[in-house]
Design a protein around this motif. Sequence first.
Motif, short mmCIF file in Angstrom:
data_model
loop_
_atom_site.label_atom_id
_atom_site.label_comp_id
_atom_site.label_asym_id
_atom_site.label_seq_id
_atom_site.Cartn_x
_atom_site.Cartn_y
_atom_site.Cartn_z
N LYS A 500 -85.05 10.24 94.32
CA LYS A 500 -85.76 10.19 95.59
C LYS A 500 -86.08 8.72 95.82
O LYS A 500 -86.94 8.15 95.17
CB LYS A 500 -87.04 11.03 95.52
N VAL A 501 -85.37 8.07 96.73
CA VAL A 501 -85.49 6.62 96.89
C VAL A 501 -86.90 6.26 97.33
O VAL A 501 -87.45 6.85 98.27
CB VAL A 501 -84.46 6.09 97.90
N SER A 506 -86.90 1.44 101.84
CA SER A 506 -87.21 0.09 102.32
C SER A 506 -86.43 -0.95 101.51
O SER A 506 -85.82 -0.65 100.49
CB SER A 506 -88.71 -0.19 102.19
N ALA A 507 -86.48 -2.18 101.99
CA ALA A 507 -85.78 -3.28 101.30
C ALA A 507 -86.46 -3.65 100.00
O ALA A 507 -85.87 -4.38 99.19
CB ALA A 507 -85.71 -4.50 102.22
N HIS A 508 -87.68 -3.17 99.77
CA HIS A 508 -88.44 -3.54 98.58
C HIS A 508 -88.09 -2.61 97.41
O HIS A 508 -88.78 -1.62 97.14
CB HIS A 508 -89.94 -3.50 98.87
N GLY A 538 -79.41 -3.08 103.10
CA GLY A 538 -79.17 -3.64 101.77
C GLY A 538 -79.44 -2.65 100.66
O GLY A 538 -78.71 -2.58 99.66
N THR A 539 -80.50 -1.83 100.82
CA THR A 539 -80.81 -0.81 99.82
C THR A 539 -79.70 0.23 99.73
O THR A 539 -79.27 0.62 98.64
CB THR A 539 -82.15 -0.13 100.17
N ALA A 545 -73.12 0.88 95.77
CA ALA A 545 -72.40 0.06 94.80
C ALA A 545 -72.54 0.62 93.39
O ALA A 545 -71.63 0.46 92.57
CB ALA A 545 -72.93 -1.38 94.84
N TRP A 546 -73.66 1.29 93.11
CA TRP A 546 -73.85 1.93 91.79
C TRP A 546 -73.23 3.32 91.75
O TRP A 546 -73.44 4.06 90.79
CB TRP A 546 -75.33 2.01 91.45
#
Length: 577
Positions: A500-501, A506-508, A538-539, A545-546
Amino acid sequence: MRGRLLPGLVVGDTSRVTPELRAAFESTDLMHVMAVSGSNFAIMLALLIGSPGKALLAERGGLAPRLGISLRATALLGGALALAFVVVCRPEPSVLRAAACGLVTLLAIGTGRHRSLIPALAAAVLLLVLYAPELARSYGFLLSVLATGALLTIAPGWAAALRRRGVPARLAEVLGAAGAAQAVCAPVVAVFAARVSLVAVPCNLLAEPAVALATFAGFAALAAAPIVMPLAKCFAWSAGWPTGWIASVARTGAALPGAESGWPGGWRGGALLAVVTAVGVLVARRLPRYPWAAAALALVLLLAVMRPAPLTRIVTGWPPPGWSYAMCDVGQGDATVLAAGAGAAVVIDTGPEALPVDRCLHELGVNRIPLLLLTHFHADHVGGLAGVLRGRSVGLIETTGFADPPDQAAFVRRTAAADGVPVVAAAYGERRELGGLSWEVLWPPPEPGPVPDGPNDASVTLLVRTAAGLTLLLPGDLEPPSQRGLLRRNPELARVDVLKVAHHGSAHQDPALLGAVRPRLALISVGRGNRYGHPAPGTIAVLRAWGAAVLRTDTDGAIAVTGVGEGLRAVPRGRDP
């Protein structure tokens, strides 16, 4: 709650109405009750003069003939009431609009000549627009005018048709008025709200008698306050009972799973609904000839409103059989669910409002919640608490020990106490097992020290395992400092199936934590068009990418997770139009 709603009924002051109650009124198309409107004024006039068409007759109703007041004096008294209404509620455009529409209603009640009142309504509209040009762009003004026009033109014919079919006269009048107003106003509501209420007419019918009582008692309290304060308090107290009923009608109607349905917005959507409404009226006129068809249509409408979970699953395919984890679509907030047996679940956070999470839990078939975990006290995680508690058995509420913001922490304690649900703080390292689930509290530690970014960094974080072997990391709204602290304290953290992101994507985010857990599914709870820019591109790029499949509620709707291993998949519900 009664005291908060009454000022809205009487003088249009809705500042004390809670967001939860406001949302319920919006879902049931009862917002006109909470605003200064012509209907409020018309209620006072109807008490004075009686029902339409009888003011010129010997048996005319209302208080005026019983007090021996002549028709001319009654008209003057009605005008005085209009002036008092404007003075009490302040001569703002919305109040003048209500008074003008109410005065047109006064003419209808006094003369019974509905057709000749259309020019009067047009003149009132013209004068109001000349006085306050901004009304020409006001949806509220348009709805008031349309509703008043429908009551003058369409409602009498519909009421007469119902009486011919054996419906009692008073009920026919109420049904005709409610149906006519809804028919002409619903397309306009669809333009700006992109939704259709399926319970508006019955909710308005149930609320109408209480609106009359509450309005009368409220105005009586205003009138008595400068003279006899104890009498004013008595009137205000008596107004509390009907306002409580109105609030109950709104909440009950809004809680129904099919209370409202998505609809295309904009003028095209409004025009489409107008066409559908016209066709529906034509069909309804012929239904009495076909009782079986009428009964079948009524059954379909009932099922559309009630939406029993098994039927919904068959029709929509959501939630999928054997789901283990679900992320509700609650807008800009969090509300997630872990299946814990038939009809049971562990719920984590509630979202910002009661209705979305209530409907989500209904769709999931959840009626028993042994544990409700609130990761932290921000409103977008606890504001919907009443929706989780409504009609369900909740055993325990666990929260973070960081009681900030204090007003939201107090709200949680107060709401839980009202339902008799105990509230405890989750302990670091705590391990629990329930209904095939096991979990461990990884954060916050016993002495987290300073919290750099407020309540987010004190979010309760769980590592969950299901009996089938699914692993999930649920980090609340942790910010990078606490994400790094989490990884330091739990260096054994390895790849999980579901993440659960944190903080709505957010970018943080801490790249090291994302790299350590490398989720197969990354789920983001986020509201459409939010002003924070969530989720950050970006997130999403880092997660992909992973090797994670990324789903988000603003585009995918609610999301359910099924299967394990190679069979692991996320099933989106899809969004309404």
